[in-house]
Scaffold this motif. Structure first.
Motif, PDB file in Angstrom:
ATOM      1  N   ARG A  20      42.774  48.444  39.327  1.00  0.00           N
ATOM      2  CA  ARG A  20      43.847  47.684  39.466  1.00  0.00           C
ATOM      3  C   ARG A  20      43.989  48.537  41.077  1.00  0.00           C
ATOM      4  O   ARG A  20      44.171  49.259  41.095  1.00  0.00           O
ATOM      5  CB  ARG A  20      45.416  47.949  38.488  1.00  0.00           C
ATOM      6  N   LEU A  21      44.880  47.467  40.973  1.00  0.00           N
ATOM      7  CA  LEU A  21      45.035  47.784  42.958  1.00  0.00           C
ATOM      8  C   LEU A  21      46.678  47.691  43.134  1.00  0.00           C
ATOM      9  O   LEU A  21      47.427  47.150  42.806  1.00  0.00           O
ATOM     10  CB  LEU A  21      45.585  46.922  43.894  1.00  0.00           C
ATOM     11  N   ILE A  23      50.099  48.568  44.410  1.00  0.00           N
ATOM     12  CA  ILE A  23      51.058  48.056  45.186  1.00  0.00           C
ATOM     13  C   ILE A  23      52.368  48.506  45.262  1.00  0.00           C
ATOM     14  O   ILE A  23      53.370  48.912  44.447  1.00  0.00           O
ATOM     15  CB  ILE A  23      50.736  46.352  45.008  1.00  0.00           C
ATOM     16  N   HIS A  31      47.795  45.195  40.475  1.00  0.00           N
ATOM     17  CA  HIS A  31      47.520  43.823  41.230  1.00  0.00           C
ATOM     18  C   HIS A  31      45.881  43.685  40.027  1.00  0.00           C
ATOM     19  O   HIS A  31      44.680  45.167  40.282  1.00  0.00           O
ATOM     20  CB  HIS A  31      47.764  42.913  41.702  1.00  0.00           C
ATOM     21  N   ARG A  32      45.009  42.716  40.422  1.00  0.00           N
ATOM     22  CA  ARG A  32      43.935  42.332  40.167  1.00  0.00           C
ATOM     23  C   ARG A  32      43.425  43.059  41.324  1.00  0.00           C
ATOM     24  O   ARG A  32      43.687  41.828  42.613  1.00  0.00           O
ATOM     25  CB  ARG A  32      43.840  41.206  39.226  1.00  0.00           C
ATOM     26  N   LEU A  33      42.178  42.974  41.832  1.00  0.00           N
ATOM     27  CA  LEU A  33      41.214  43.271  42.749  1.00  0.00           C
ATOM     28  C   LEU A  33      40.325  41.855  43.175  1.00  0.00           C
ATOM     29  O   LEU A  33      39.895  41.174  41.752  1.00  0.00           O
ATOM     30  CB  LEU A  33      40.148  44.780  42.554  1.00  0.00           C
ATOM     31  N   GLY A  34      40.085  41.109  43.982  1.00  0.00           N
ATOM     32  CA  GLY A  34      39.619  40.044  44.606  1.00  0.00           C
ATOM     33  C   GLY A  34      38.316  40.490  44.504  1.00  0.00           C
ATOM     34  O   GLY A  34      37.322  40.013  44.533  1.00  0.00           O
ATOM     35  N   GLU A  52      43.534  40.955  46.965  1.00  0.00           N
ATOM     36  CA  GLU A  52      43.936  40.874  45.817  1.00  0.00           C
ATOM     37  C   GLU A  52      43.023  39.962  45.049  1.00  0.00           C
ATOM     38  O   GLU A  52      42.925  39.219  45.817  1.00  0.00           O
ATOM     39  CB  GLU A  52      45.519  41.464  45.522  1.00  0.00           C
ATOM     40  N   SER A  53      43.692  39.411  44.240  1.00  0.00           N
ATOM     41  CA  SER A  53      42.385  38.016  43.354  1.00  0.00           C
ATOM     42  C   SER A  53      43.239  37.302  44.393  1.00  0.00           C
ATOM     43  O   SER A  53      44.616  37.233  44.357  1.00  0.00           O
ATOM     44  CB  SER A  53      42.610  38.665  41.921  1.00  0.00           C
ATOM     45  N   ALA A  56      46.616  36.019  43.192  1.00  0.00           N
ATOM     46  CA  ALA A  56      47.523  37.043  44.035  1.00  0.00           C
ATOM     47  C   ALA A  56      47.923  37.501  42.642  1.00  0.00           C
ATOM     48  O   ALA A  56      49.851  37.400  42.490  1.00  0.00           O
ATOM     49  CB  ALA A  56      48.658  36.599  44.638  1.00  0.00           C
ATOM     50  N   GLU A  57      47.900  37.626  41.446  1.00  0.00           N
ATOM     51  CA  GLU A  57      48.208  37.470  40.182  1.00  0.00           C
ATOM     52  C   GLU A  57      48.683  38.943  40.166  1.00  0.00           C
ATOM     53  O   GLU A  57      47.628  40.156  39.685  1.00  0.00           O
ATOM     54  CB  GLU A  57      46.799  37.581  39.154  1.00  0.00           C
ATOM     55  N   GLN A  58      50.079  39.337  39.134  1.00  0.00           N
ATOM     56  CA  GLN A  58      50.545  40.840  39.332  1.00  0.00           C
ATOM     57  C   GLN A  58      50.611  41.254  38.311  1.00  0.00           C
ATOM     58  O   GLN A  58      51.009  40.190  36.639  1.00  0.00           O
ATOM     59  CB  GLN A  58      51.926  41.191  39.756  1.00  0.00           C
TER      60      GLN A  58
END
Length: 93
Positions: A20-21, A23, A31-34, A52-53, A56-58
């Motif tokens: 997870r990132l 922020i 946030h999920r990594l993309g 991020e994914s 842009a999902e928190q």
């Protein structure tokens, strides 16, 4: 921090563990990594960007222990609870 620094830090982790990132220290969210993109900065130096994914999902708030470990917030303890007096029609009898 360099790619080597990240690899060294991640080398002790289980490869199947989700990443997870973290922020925003003032409103810490996960946030999920993309994706990871390589580019060149304005001085011609190679750079790596972690995004991020695309959705842009928190995921939700960062766990308090993580925010403390990142020094984004001070450790917080619940205030001590004091015993409350009895209430109701027969209180104190």
């Amino acid at each position: 921090m360099t790619v080597g620094d990240i690899l060294d830090l991640l080398s002790t982790c289980d490869r199947d563990t989700p990443v997870r990132l973290a922020i925003n220290p003032f409103f810490p969210m996960a946030h999920r990594l993309g994706c990871v993109e390589m580019a060149v900065d304005e001085h011609g130096r190679p750079m790596v960007y972690i995004a991020e994914s695309p959705e842009a999902e928190q995921i939700g708030p960062l766990p308090p222990a993580v925010a403390v470990a990142l020094t984004w917030q001070d450790p917080v303890e619940a205030p001590p609870r004091r015993r409350r007096g009895a209430t109701g029609p027969n209180a104190g009898q």
